[in-house]
Design an enzyme around this catalytic site. Structure first.
Site, PDB file in Angstrom:
ATOM      1  N   ASP A   1      -2.304  12.341 -28.084  1.00  0.00           N
ATOM      2  CA  ASP A   1      -2.816  11.631 -29.258  1.00  0.00           C
ATOM      3  C   ASP A   1      -2.737  12.485 -30.519  1.00  0.00           C
ATOM      4  OD1 ASP A   1      -4.728  13.432 -28.382  1.00  0.00           O
ATOM      5  OD2 ASP A   1      -6.217  11.924 -27.870  1.00  0.00           O
TER       6      ASP A   1
ATOM      7  N   ASN B   1     -17.829   9.450 -23.367  1.00  0.00           N
ATOM      8  CA  ASN B   1     -17.885   8.014 -23.071  1.00  0.00           C
ATOM      9  C   ASN B   1     -16.762   7.602 -22.118  1.00  0.00           C
ATOM     10  OD1 ASN B   1     -15.640   8.143 -24.660  1.00  0.00           O
ATOM     11  ND2 ASN B   1     -16.432   6.919 -26.350  1.00  0.00           N
TER      12      ASN B   1
ATOM     13  N   HIS C   1     -13.537   8.410 -22.438  1.00  0.00           N
ATOM     14  CA  HIS C   1     -12.201   8.186 -22.998  1.00  0.00           C
ATOM     15  C   HIS C   1     -11.207   9.223 -22.497  1.00  0.00           C
ATOM     16  CE1 HIS C   1     -13.207  10.621 -26.876  1.00  0.00           C
ATOM     17  NE2 HIS C   1     -12.358  11.334 -26.178  1.00  0.00           N
TER      18      HIS C   1
ATOM     19  N   GLU D   1     -10.598   4.461 -26.115  1.00  0.00           N
ATOM     20  CA  GLU D   1     -12.047   4.304 -26.179  1.00  0.00           C
ATOM     21  C   GLU D   1     -12.518   3.148 -25.288  1.00  0.00           C
ATOM     22  OE1 GLU D   1     -13.707   6.593 -27.435  1.00  0.00           O
ATOM     23  OE2 GLU D   1     -13.487   6.854 -29.592  1.00  0.00           O
TER      24      GLU D   1
HETATM   25  C1  GLP Z   1     -10.996  14.361 -27.845  1.00  0.00           C
HETATM   26  C2  GLP Z   1      -9.538  14.166 -27.339  1.00  0.00           C
HETATM   27  C3  GLP Z   1      -9.483  13.990 -25.848  1.00  0.00           C
HETATM   28  C4  GLP Z   1     -10.386  15.007 -25.185  1.00  0.00           C
HETATM   29  C5  GLP Z   1     -11.817  14.686 -25.523  1.00  0.00           C
HETATM   30  C6  GLP Z   1     -12.817  15.656 -24.927  1.00  0.00           C
HETATM   31  O1  GLP Z   1     -11.505  13.321 -28.596  1.00  0.00           O
HETATM   32  N1  GLP Z   1      -8.818  13.097 -27.963  1.00  0.00           N
HETATM   33  O2  GLP Z   1      -8.128  14.115 -25.402  1.00  0.00           O
HETATM   34  O3  GLP Z   1     -10.239  14.976 -23.796  1.00  0.00           O
HETATM   35  O4  GLP Z   1     -12.010  14.561 -26.896  1.00  0.00           O
HETATM   36  O5  GLP Z   1     -12.873  16.818 -25.660  1.00  0.00           O
HETATM   37  P1  GLP Z   1     -13.595  18.133 -25.199  1.00  0.00           P
HETATM   38  O6  GLP Z   1     -12.686  18.746 -24.197  1.00  0.00           O
HETATM   39  O7  GLP Z   1     -13.698  18.965 -26.445  1.00  0.00           O
HETATM   40  O8  GLP Z   1     -14.905  17.746 -24.639  1.00  0.00           O
END
Ligand code: GLP
Length: 243
Positions: free
Chosen positions: A67, A136, A138, A143
């Protein structure tokens, strides 16, 4: 589903890097699906170390990221483009002409997403997709929703995601509110999936996503249907399940 319990973040990062290294060694021309967020940073550090020690070679590797924020320049240090260069690409011998992310600078969402779908298809498909997971549920930026979106699309980021990502920006208002993300079908088409999870704050979603019902309200729950998923997590993230 293969669940690999590890001691802590360091241990998780080393073991996840082992799996990615094995993929690169077994198929030097592989396509890696890569992720951002704080969880995979240690995994990337371990990959850089292995590269420096001469154990892995990225010269044949192609990468596609999950992304990118919409409306953010590549030079912005919060862009995922910047993140990948900073944490991995600039430290290894990957050919940057073969590292791909959605183009967050393209204002036309249809154009950006069609182009990214084309890029992914042209690679021949992802061999190993690395994933983190949002609070959540994702994956990428898919989402909670009423459906699983198949291919690359533009997302309105949820309030929880904006708040979770606020720590990286100067203020709430600076956090982009939209992003381009790979769709769930594309993620599910990866030949192998590697999920990394760390910390007590992920314990509830780990239980819900991997042991709860499969629903688009918890997008990661769809991974239960994938034939080759490995989840590497630390004790804190696995505290509500038996690993
Ligand atoms: C972001 C990314 C995800 C990631 C998630 C969790 O929003 N788009 O790909 O897995 O958040 O992030 P973290 O590893 O910092 O908890």
């Amino acid at each position: 589903m293969r669940i690999i319990g590890t001691k802590d973040y360091e241990d998780m990062s080393r073991k996840a890097a082992n799996i990615i290294s094995a993929q690169i060694i077994m198929k030097p021309g592989c396509v890696l699906g890569l992720a951002t967020g704080s969880t995979p940073i240690g995994t990337y550090q371990n990959l850089v170390k292995r590269y420096q020690e001469g154990d892995i070679d990225f010269s044949g590797v192609t990468t596609v990221n999950l992304d990118e924020y919409k409306g953010i320049t590549k030079e912005n240090d919060q862009s995922y483009y910047y993140f990948m260069n900073h944490n991995l690409f600039s430290h290894v011998n990957v050919d940057t002409n073969r590292t791909f992310l959605p183009d967050g600078t393209e204002p036309d969402a249809d154009k950006a997403c069609e182009e990214y779908n084309r890029v992914i298809e042209a690679t021949g498909g992802v061999d190993l997709q690395l994933l983190g997971i949002g609070h959540n549920g994702h994956i990428g930026f898919n989402e909670p929703a009423d459906v699983f979106k198949k291919k690359c699309h533009c997302v309105e980021l949820s309030e929880t995601t904006i708040k979770a990502n606020q720590r990286f920006f100067a203020s709430y208002d600076d956090v982009p509110k939209q992003a381009y993300t790979m769709g769930i079908l594309t993620i599910m088409q990866a030949r192998k999936i590697l999920v990394v999870v760390s910390g007590e704050d992920k314990a509830a979603i780990v239980k819900e996503a991997f042991f709860g019902p499969i629903t688009p309200k918890v997008q990661a729950s769809v991974l239960q249907l994938h034939p080759d998923v490995t989840i590497v997590g630390d004790e804190a993230a696995f505290s509500l399940i038996k690993a």
